[in-house]
Design a protein around this motif. Structure first.
Motif, PDB file in Angstrom:
ATOM      1  N   ARG A 130      -2.628  11.332  -1.921  1.00 56.95           N
ATOM      2  CA  ARG A 130      -2.791  10.999  -0.500  1.00 56.95           C
ATOM      3  C   ARG A 130      -1.681  11.597   0.352  1.00 56.95           C
ATOM      4  O   ARG A 130      -1.902  12.037   1.470  1.00 56.95           O
ATOM      5  CB  ARG A 130      -2.795   9.480  -0.308  1.00 56.95           C
ATOM      6  N   THR A 131      -0.464  11.575  -0.193  1.00 56.94           N
ATOM      7  CA  THR A 131       0.664  12.100   0.557  1.00 56.94           C
ATOM      8  C   THR A 131       0.513  13.604   0.772  1.00 56.94           C
ATOM      9  O   THR A 131       0.783  14.125   1.854  1.00 56.94           O
ATOM     10  CB  THR A 131       1.972  11.773  -0.174  1.00 56.94           C
ATOM     11  N   LYS A 152       0.838  -1.202   0.000  1.00 58.59           N
ATOM     12  CA  LYS A 152       0.000   0.000   0.000  1.00 58.59           C
ATOM     13  C   LYS A 152       0.870   1.248   0.000  1.00 58.59           C
ATOM     14  O   LYS A 152       0.624   2.182  -0.753  1.00 58.59           O
ATOM     15  CB  LYS A 152      -0.890   0.019   1.247  1.00 58.59           C
ATOM     16  N   ILE A 153       1.883   1.249   0.864  1.00 61.18           N
ATOM     17  CA  ILE A 153       2.733   2.429   0.964  1.00 61.18           C
ATOM     18  C   ILE A 153       3.456   2.670  -0.362  1.00 61.18           C
ATOM     19  O   ILE A 153       3.500   3.782  -0.863  1.00 61.18           O
ATOM     20  CB  ILE A 153       3.748   2.278   2.116  1.00 61.18           C
ATOM     21  N   ARG A 174       1.111   4.114  -2.914  1.00 61.37           N
ATOM     22  CA  ARG A 174       0.421   5.358  -2.612  1.00 61.37           C
ATOM     23  C   ARG A 174       1.348   6.511  -2.249  1.00 61.37           C
ATOM     24  O   ARG A 174       0.895   7.633  -2.073  1.00 61.37           O
ATOM     25  CB  ARG A 174      -0.580   5.116  -1.478  1.00 61.37           C
ATOM     26  N   TRP A 230      -2.500   6.682   3.814  1.00 60.81           N
ATOM     27  CA  TRP A 230      -2.148   5.624   2.871  1.00 60.81           C
ATOM     28  C   TRP A 230      -3.061   4.406   3.038  1.00 60.81           C
ATOM     29  O   TRP A 230      -2.877   3.392   2.386  1.00 60.81           O
ATOM     30  CB  TRP A 230      -0.685   5.213   3.082  1.00 60.81           C
TER      31      TRP A 230
END
Ligand SMILES: Cc1cc2nc3c(=O)[nH]c(=O)nc-3n(C[C@H](O)[C@H](O)[C@H](O)COP(=O)(O)OP(=O)(O)OC[C@H]3O[C@@H](n4cnc5c(N)ncnc54)[C@H](O)[C@@H]3O)c2cc1C
Ligand code: SF4
Ligand code: SF4
Ligand code: SF4
Lengths: 340, 603
Positions: free
Chosen positions: B48-49, B39-40, B43, B254
């Motif tokens: 999102r970040t 996921k990290i 993303r 995330w």
């Protein structure tokens, strides 16, 4: 001796018997009853444990006793307000009647626990669920079987409904419902011998003379089955009959059974107007919400307020034998108080 | 070269802290499971970040949420965090302009020492004033924090948290940082006749009173030491929340979720709590006597200090009131629940005796164990289904397994999942398109854990739909009703409006002071097995008291547990929505099979 007046609030067995005793001792009594007739709960019972004499017999006797020139009975009457002035109580009653009393005896008794509060047993929801009090009414009829719409092949009695139950905040034991269940289950069998009878109990409290004997008779002579365990819920099945769930705590296994009638052994709770009375007379109320006496052992009929006395089921759940004894004890204590 | 040994405590402290964080966060990252790592990776370079960064500014620095709950407390947190942040940023710019290039790490921090007489560079006067203003901003917050330690009411809290010894030590270091900075800068400015409106004036006063020169050097040492001590001590105190909250914000954005057997997110959440104490005042267990202090902040503290937290884990209603006000957005209920599993033995294969039965139907009705204890509710639902002409299957009418959530609430996740798969099979085989349940406790697990390819509705939503689409009709009564939001349905599943709409069809809904997000818990929570009946009733009493603020004639709720618990202590009658609607329902002759039953039929 100058005649003194005593006001007695509540004309159940306790109030009636105390009135009679005080009248015999030469005092004037005003017996105040909020309902239309005297007799209290005795009016609702068919036959009494342990000897199963008709309740009417006792009621008649009490009524005769209070039919005395020193006793004034006031029915349909409530106490609204109380004023105290040096050892005398001024009671303001319904219709602005005022009486002056040198002493007051409180005998307001109890009320039956409202079984609808334990919704899981379905009282007021399923017509196969009734209370001990309803059953006493049904016993008045000659033909019990004819009272039910469908044949009753099986009946289950549930003990401790609204007693010994933290969930409804009643931690105490109502004392008379175990033996009432034993008595009623026998009476049921006598009238409808084909019916299977079960009693679901937590503990059997057979405290009085001949109670244990009655319990033995129920098992040996009438084949009534006593199961130790609490019923958790009652529900209707697809065919409309009643299903109960319980745990048999002696056999440690869950149990499910169908029954045609469920009788709830509703316990005793303090009478509704007690809070008002406690405020008017500045009386202490115990954790169990019944009145609290001055001393459990020595001064059970005394309250913390001088000149105000207590007797009967307004103090704690009790049977008629104890109620009558307390009524007489209270009469004696009042007599001592007034003549000193 | 700008250097003096007094910069060492600060510089070493900061390096140690950064090293520690690198190792700690590195380990956390490494411990994440493959799914979370993936996921990290996917993303990291997405919007999102950016959203996370914005949230860090809004929450980590400005503390927007605390502001909303409590403006005074919000100001206190903002002035400390945001003020300090600006001091660093503006200080760095100032230093950068001065040296026209890069400078050592410590240089901006001790700028006034190295450049005491700053009249010579671009905008130096402006910088001096600005830096003073920021320092004043931070000091005002510090003053409030100081007052709060002695009297929580100054910032509008009823209770505040207690401190550990290290906390006290490091807190003292923190409190000293800014006064020492003020002192060091003022002394320097006084001697050199420079500085802004604050340090300059204060310095002039000092200079007038005594020769400042001998005190300048020790003051800078003290300032550097306080910073160093704070940095070194930080990992051992609640101040770990400052860096960790940022990690949490990234993880959350995330899409990383709390899992029972994943220690990382649990730890991140635990370390993100700044012990603001907002959760204490909102908890109803507060009003009770003789219960352990088990509010979320205390619970988190215990877990973090690796002390025994069993009692605290268990003494909680899981009502979610604290979660709804927690400014950090910690998943307090889920977190507590997951720690309960540490103490419950997980039995396997307990439900072999439950046989699978199924029926074909369009709609499944699952009353739930609690509803079986309040038969009026299920009977009302059956009347409603019949009136609506629904082809329904009453799944747990006679026999049926529990939904599994009570086990989950007791921390028995394994046993619960066995029940879930058992029930799930039966539900899928029925071919139904909708599942209706009367119990919010069941509703939540059906929605969250069953992964059902059908609509899951709480009966209040279902009844509302029937009323809106006129599949059933009711006669509106004039009776005034207050609605009690059950915890699991409101805060737990965000169903607030449907029950009110449904009620409005049949009665006259009035509101009370604590409804919706703020609604109180009835006290009957299945989650808390350690609370005495007496205390549960005390909670119920308060709740009824608040609910009846506006003297309603009836209390309506949408949960069998709430109905029972409130009903046991309330003088005002408590009913379920289903009952009220069934009572007011216009029964069309075609369906009129049932009639009211009463005891009187015996006589
Ligand atoms: C189901 C059941 C069966 C029972 N069967 C038996 C049995 O078989 N044998 C036995 O020994 N015992 C039996 N008992 C117990 C028996 O009923 C009591 O011991 C007895 O009624 C107590 O008498 P009392 O006068 O104290 O109270 P009560 O009988 O309750 O009388 C109180 C009276 O006071 C009146 N009152 C209350 N408040 C006020 C007020 N504020 N102002 C004016 N008047 C007021 C009430 O209207 C009532 O008339 C039974 C109890 C139950 C629940
Ligand atoms: S007398 Fe028996 S039934 Fe009644 S409360 Fe006591 S134990 Fe329960
Ligand atoms: S749990 Fe949330 S509300 Fe409670 S102290 Fe921590 S951050 Fe504050
Ligand atoms: S979930 Fe409820 S009971 Fe538990 S700590 Fe939070 S507010 Fe208190």
């Amino acid at each position: 001796m100058q005649t003194k007046t005593i006001a007695i609030i509540g004309a159940g067995p306790a109030g009636m018997e105390a009135s009679a005793s005080l009248a015999k001792l030469g005092h004037q009594v005003v017996l105040i009853e909020k309902k239309a007739s005297t007799g209290g709960h005795l009016n609702n019972w068919h036959h009494l444990f342990p000897d199963r004499r008709p309740a009417k017999e006792l009621l008649q006797k009490l009524k005769q006793e209070v039919n005395h020139s020193n006793i004034e009975v006031m029915v349909n009457t409530a106490v609204h307000e109380v004023k105290q002035n040096d050892y005398r109580y001024e009671l303001v009653l319904s219709e602005k009647n005022v009486i002056n009393a040198n002493a007051v005896l409180i005998t307001t008794g109890f009320e039956l626990f409202d079984a609808a509060k334990k919704e899981e047993y379905g009282y007021g929801i399923y017509n196969q669920v009734i209370t001990n009090s309803d059953l006493e009414q049904l016993f008045q009829a000659d033909n019990l079987a004819a009272q039910f719409k469908k044949p009753v092949k099986r009946v289950a009695f549930v003990h401790c409904v609204g007693s010994r139950d933290a969930k409804v905040n009643n931690h105490y034991c109502s004392k008379v419902c175990c033996v009432t269940a034993v008595k009623q289950s026998i009476e049921f069998k006598e009238r409808m011998p084909e019916t299977e009878v079960f009693c679901f109990y937590m503990d059997m409290r057979m405290f009085g003379p001949y109670y244990e004997e009655l319990y033995r008779e129920a098992q040996e002579k009438w084949g009534i089955v006593f199961i130790r365990g609490k019923i958790s819920e009652a529900s209707q099945t697809r065919d409309g009959s009643l299903q109960i769930k319980a745990e048999d705590t002696l056999a440690s296994k869950p149990l499910r059974m169908n029954t045609d009638l469920l009788v709830l052994m509703a316990g005793m709770v303090p009478a509704e107007g007690n809070e008002h009375i406690s405020r008017q007379f500045k009386l202490a109320i115990g954790d169990n919400r019944f009145f609290k006496s001055k001393d459990n052992h020595f001064d059970n009929q005394l309250s913390d307020t001088p000149g105000v006395f207590l007797a009967g089921a307004c103090l704690a759940p009790m049977n008629i034998t104890d109620t009558i004894s307390q009524a007489r004890a209270a009469a004696l204590r009042i007599h001592e108080y007034l003549t000193n | 070269m700008y250097y003096d040994p007094f910069v060492l405590p600060f510089t070493l402290g900061l390096l140690l802290l950064l090293g520690y964080l690198l190792v700690k966060y590195g380990t956390w990252f490494w411990q994440l499971d493959a799914q979370d790592k993936k996921k990290i990776r996917y993303r990291l370079l997405t919007r999102r970040t950016l959203i996370a960064l914005r949230e860090i500014v809004a929450e980590g620095l400005i503390h927007r949420k605390i502001f909303k709950v409590n403006p005074r407390l919000g100001y206190m947190h903002m002035s400390l965090a945001f003020g300090w942040f600006l001091l660093i940023v503006v200080g760095a710019i100032e230093a950068h302009i001065f040296v026209k290039g890069s400078a050592p790490l410590y240089f901006p921090i001790f700028f006034r020492y190295f450049v005491p007489d700053q009249h010579h560079f671009f905008f130096s006067w402006g910088f001096a004033q600005l830096m003073d203003l920021l320092l004043l901003f931070v000091l005002s917050g510090l003053f409030m924090a100081f007052a709060k330690r002695f009297n929580a009411k100054t910032v509008g809290l009823k209770k505040t948290t207690k401190l550990k010894v290290v906390d006290k030590f490091v807190l003292t270091a923190l409190w000293l940082i800014f006064p020492l900075r003020l002192l060091a800068e003022s002394l320097t400015s006084g001697y050199h006749n420079s500085g802004g409106f604050l340090t300059g004036s204060l310095g002039a006063v000092f200079q007038y009173l005594f020769p400042t020169e001998p005190f300048i050097y020790p003051a800078w040492w003290a300032y550097s030491l306080s910073l160093g001590v704070f940095f070194v001590g930080l990992p051992f105190t609640r101040y770990m929340h400052i860096p960790t909250e940022m990690v949490l914000i990234f993880f959350r954005n995330w899409g990383l979720k709390l899992k029972v057997n994943n220690p990382v997110l649990k730890a991140v959440e635990i370390y993100s709590c700044p012990k603001c104490g907002i959760c204490i005042d909102t908890c109803q267990l507060n009003e009770l006597q003789n219960t352990t202090k088990s509010q979320s902040v205390y619970f988190i503290q215990r877990v973090r200090n690796a002390e025994n937290y069993r009692e605290l884990a268990e003494n909680c209603l899981l009502c979610g009131r604290c979660e709804s006000v927690c400014p950090v957005g910690i998943d307090l209920t889920a977190l507590r629940l997951m720690h309960k599993t540490d103490f419950s033995e997980n039995k396997k294969d307990q439900f072999a005796f439950v046989s699978e039965r199924t029926n074909t139907a369009d709609v499944i009705y699952f009353a739930g164990c609690m509803t079986h204890l309040t038969p009026t509710i299920k009977n009302s639902m059956e009347q409603i289904f019949k009136q609506a002409g629904e082809n329904y299957w009453f799944m747990d009418k006679e026999q049926g397994a529990c939904c599994g959530r009570p086990l989950k609430l007791a921390g028995q996740f394994q046993a619960a999942s066995e029940l879930v798969s058992l029930n799930r099979n039966m539900i899928l085989q029925s071919g139904a398109h909708t599942l209706v349940t009367s119990c919010p406790i069941c509703y939540k697990i059906f929605k969250e854990d069953y992964r059902l390819p059908l609509r899951v509705l709480h009966h209040s939503e279902y009844i509302n739909e029937l009323l809106v689409s006129k599949k059933i009709q009711v006669k509106k009564s004039t009776i005034s009703v207050v609605y009690h939001d059950p915890c699991e349905l409101g805060r737990g599943a965000a169903v607030y409006q449907a029950p009110r709409n449904a009620l409005q069809f049949a009665s006259n809904v009035i509101e009370n002071g604590s409804s919706g997000q703020n609604s109180l818990c009835c006290g009957g929570s299945l989650a808390n097995q350690s609370l005495s009946e007496n205390n549960k009733q005390n909670i119920a009493h308060t709740t009824v008291h608040k609910l009846t603020d506006n003297n309603p004639e009836l209390i309506a709720t949408a949960c069998p547990m709430c109905k029972k618990t409130l009903g046991a202590v309330s003088a005002v009658k408590v009913v379920d929505i289903a009952e009220l609607v069934a009572k007011q329902m216009i029964v069309k002759p075609v369906h009129q099979k049932q009639k009211a039953v009463s005891v009187a039929e015996f006589a």
